[in-house]
Scaffold this motif. Structure first.
Motif, PDB file in Angstrom:
ATOM      1  N   MET A   1       0.854  -1.184   0.000  1.00  0.00           N
ATOM      2  CA  MET A   1       0.000   0.000   0.000  1.00  0.00           C
ATOM      3  C   MET A   1       0.891   1.236   0.000  1.00  0.00           C
ATOM      4  N   SER A   2       0.575   2.184  -0.879  1.00  0.00           N
ATOM      5  CA  SER A   2       1.415   3.380  -0.996  1.00  0.00           C
ATOM      6  C   SER A   2       1.058   4.385   0.091  1.00  0.00           C
ATOM      7  N   ILE A   3       1.936   5.388   0.225  1.00  0.00           N
ATOM      8  CA  ILE A   3       1.725   6.454   1.196  1.00  0.00           C
ATOM      9  C   ILE A   3       0.472   7.250   0.898  1.00  0.00           C
ATOM     10  N   PHE A   4       0.127   7.329  -0.388  1.00  0.00           N
ATOM     11  CA  PHE A   4      -1.058   8.083  -0.791  1.00  0.00           C
ATOM     12  C   PHE A   4      -2.333   7.391  -0.305  1.00  0.00           C
ATOM     13  N   SER A   5      -2.278   6.079  -0.247  1.00  0.00           N
ATOM     14  CA  SER A   5      -3.448   5.349   0.254  1.00  0.00           C
ATOM     15  C   SER A   5      -3.692   5.659   1.731  1.00  0.00           C
ATOM     16  N   TYR A   6      -2.596   5.736   2.500  1.00  0.00           N
ATOM     17  CA  TYR A   6      -2.721   6.096   3.906  1.00  0.00           C
ATOM     18  C   TYR A   6      -3.270   7.505   4.074  1.00  0.00           C
ATOM     19  N   ILE A   7      -2.730   8.427   3.277  1.00  0.00           N
ATOM     20  CA  ILE A   7      -3.173   9.819   3.370  1.00  0.00           C
ATOM     21  C   ILE A   7      -4.646   9.934   3.014  1.00  0.00           C
ATOM     22  N   ARG A   8      -5.054   9.240   1.954  1.00  0.00           N
ATOM     23  CA  ARG A   8      -6.455   9.280   1.530  1.00  0.00           C
ATOM     24  C   ARG A   8      -7.367   8.712   2.641  1.00  0.00           C
ATOM     25  N   GLU A   9      -6.887   7.645   3.327  1.00  0.00           N
ATOM     26  CA  GLU A   9      -7.671   7.042   4.405  1.00  0.00           C
ATOM     27  C   GLU A   9      -7.835   7.998   5.586  1.00  0.00           C
ATOM     28  N   PHE A  10      -6.746   8.679   5.940  1.00  0.00           N
ATOM     29  CA  PHE A  10      -6.783   9.581   7.094  1.00  0.00           C
ATOM     30  C   PHE A  10      -7.526  10.882   6.818  1.00  0.00           C
ATOM     31  N   LEU A  11      -7.682  11.221   5.544  1.00  0.00           N
ATOM     32  CA  LEU A  11      -8.358  12.469   5.194  1.00  0.00           C
ATOM     33  C   LEU A  11      -9.860  12.281   4.946  1.00  0.00           C
ATOM     34  N   ARG A  12     -10.360  11.118   5.155  1.00  0.00           N
ATOM     35  CA  ARG A  12     -11.803  10.902   5.018  1.00  0.00           C
ATOM     36  C   ARG A  12     -12.531  11.723   6.073  1.00  0.00           C
ATOM     37  N   PRO A  13     -13.596  12.422   5.704  1.00  0.00           N
ATOM     38  CA  PRO A  13     -14.326  13.273   6.659  1.00  0.00           C
ATOM     39  C   PRO A  13     -14.795  12.518   7.897  1.00  0.00           C
ATOM     40  N   SER A  14     -15.260  11.292   7.721  1.00  0.00           N
ATOM     41  CA  SER A  14     -15.748  10.533   8.894  1.00  0.00           C
ATOM     42  C   SER A  14     -14.617  10.249   9.879  1.00  0.00           C
ATOM     43  N   TRP A  15     -13.435   9.939   9.346  1.00  0.00           N
ATOM     44  CA  TRP A  15     -12.289   9.652  10.228  1.00  0.00           C
ATOM     45  C   TRP A  15     -11.850  10.921  10.943  1.00  0.00           C
ATOM     46  N   ILE A  16     -11.824  12.053  10.237  1.00  0.00           N
ATOM     47  CA  ILE A  16     -11.408  13.325  10.846  1.00  0.00           C
ATOM     48  C   ILE A  16     -12.381  13.723  11.950  1.00  0.00           C
ATOM     49  N   ARG A  17     -13.691  13.534  11.700  1.00  0.00           N
ATOM     50  CA  ARG A  17     -14.679  13.862  12.735  1.00  0.00           C
ATOM     51  C   ARG A  17     -14.469  13.014  13.987  1.00  0.00           C
ATOM     52  N   ARG A  18     -14.269  11.716  13.787  1.00  0.00           N
ATOM     53  CA  ARG A  18     -14.056  10.840  14.941  1.00  0.00           C
ATOM     54  C   ARG A  18     -12.782  11.202  15.699  1.00  0.00           C
ATOM     55  N   PHE A  19     -11.740  11.613  14.977  1.00  0.00           N
ATOM     56  CA  PHE A  19     -10.458  11.928  15.605  1.00  0.00           C
ATOM     57  C   PHE A  19     -10.543  13.210  16.446  1.00  0.00           C
ATOM     58  N   PHE A  20     -11.153  14.259  15.909  1.00  0.00           N
ATOM     59  CA  PHE A  20     -11.155  15.550  16.591  1.00  0.00           C
ATOM     60  C   PHE A  20     -12.317  15.722  17.571  1.00  0.00           C
ATOM     61  N   TYR A  21     -13.350  14.939  17.410  1.00  0.00           N
ATOM     62  CA  TYR A  21     -14.519  15.104  18.274  1.00  0.00           C
ATOM     63  C   TYR A  21     -14.785  13.854  19.122  1.00  0.00           C
ATOM     64  N   VAL A  22     -13.732  13.119  19.374  1.00  0.00           N
ATOM     65  CA  VAL A  22     -13.898  11.914  20.179  1.00  0.00           C
ATOM     66  C   VAL A  22     -14.340  12.283  21.590  1.00  0.00           C
ATOM     67  N   ARG A  23     -15.238  11.522  22.126  1.00  0.00           N
ATOM     68  CA  ARG A  23     -15.736  11.760  23.481  1.00  0.00           C
ATOM     69  C   ARG A  23     -15.658  10.455  24.269  1.00  0.00           C
ATOM     70  N   THR A  24     -15.152  10.549  25.461  1.00  0.00           N
ATOM     71  CA  THR A  24     -15.102   9.377  26.338  1.00  0.00           C
ATOM     72  C   THR A  24     -16.115   9.576  27.462  1.00  0.00           C
ATOM     73  N   PRO A  25     -16.672   8.505  27.963  1.00  0.00           N
ATOM     74  CA  PRO A  25     -17.628   8.648  29.066  1.00  0.00           C
ATOM     75  C   PRO A  25     -16.918   9.199  30.303  1.00  0.00           C
TER      76      PRO A  25
END
Length: 199
Positions: A1-25
């Protein structure tokens, strides 16, 4: 898997939302969590059971505030074992669900203290007899050399040596140990767990 595949995976809007708006109980302590003991509204009778059952030196002391006795916990020494809570006959201390378990299961501690005197090291100075709080309660006029007319004392000087008269009156405070200049006294704590009838 190329580096671009990783970048494309991490830049998905759903992943970014989960990363920055994560909430723990919110963190909550379970009922059985043993925190540092705290005071209840019960009155301390200065029996020193809490102090003497404590396995950590200097973790608890019973101090008089405005004419009333009160246990004081030193958190730097306390190991949060809960023994003081379980052993206190007046339920002056609490931690987690220890008191509830004590009631529902009928748990209790039976304890006694045994004073052992090394007659070789003892020079009969009487420091221990004079300093003993139980002796003071029984005979306020106990002599500076540990001599007394009363035979109802915990310990006193007899024939030039300290002698244990009434071991059952010992509260286990170990003041006698601390005041002996020769290290001739040792107070042994004997504790056993018992199960009483559930109320």
């Amino acid at each position: 898997m190329s580096i671009f595949s990783y970048i494309r995976e991490f830049l998905r809007p759903s992943w970014i939302r989960r990363f920055f708006y994560v909430r723990t109980p919110p963190l909550t302590s379970p009922a059985n969590f043993r925190d540092f003991p705290t005071l209840t509204d019960k009155k301390c009778i200065h029996c020193l059971t809490c102090k003497m059952i404590c396995p950590s030196p200097a973790a608890i002391d019973v101090i008089q505030f405005d004419g009333e006795w009160r246990p004081q916990i030193f958190q730097g020494h306390c190991v949060r074992c809960g023994y003081c809570v379980e052993a206190c006959p007046e339920e002056v201390l609490t931690s987690g669900d220890l008191l509830e378990k004590r009631h529902s299961q009928g748990l209790a501690f039976a304890h006694e203290y045994k004073i052992i005197i090394d007659k070789v090291k003892c020079m009969g100075c009487g420091n221990c007899s004079t300093a003993c709080p139980s002796n003071r309660e029984i005979d306020e006029n106990i002599g500076a050399g540990g001599t007394a007319t009363s035979s109802n004392l915990v310990i006193r000087v007899e024939h030039g040596k300290n002698t244990v008269l009434h071991n059952e009156l010992c509260k286990g405070c170990k003041v006698c140990m601390d005041t002996c200049p020769n290290g001739a006294i040792h107070v042994v704590r004997l504790v056993s767990a018992v199960q009483e009838a559930v109320k």
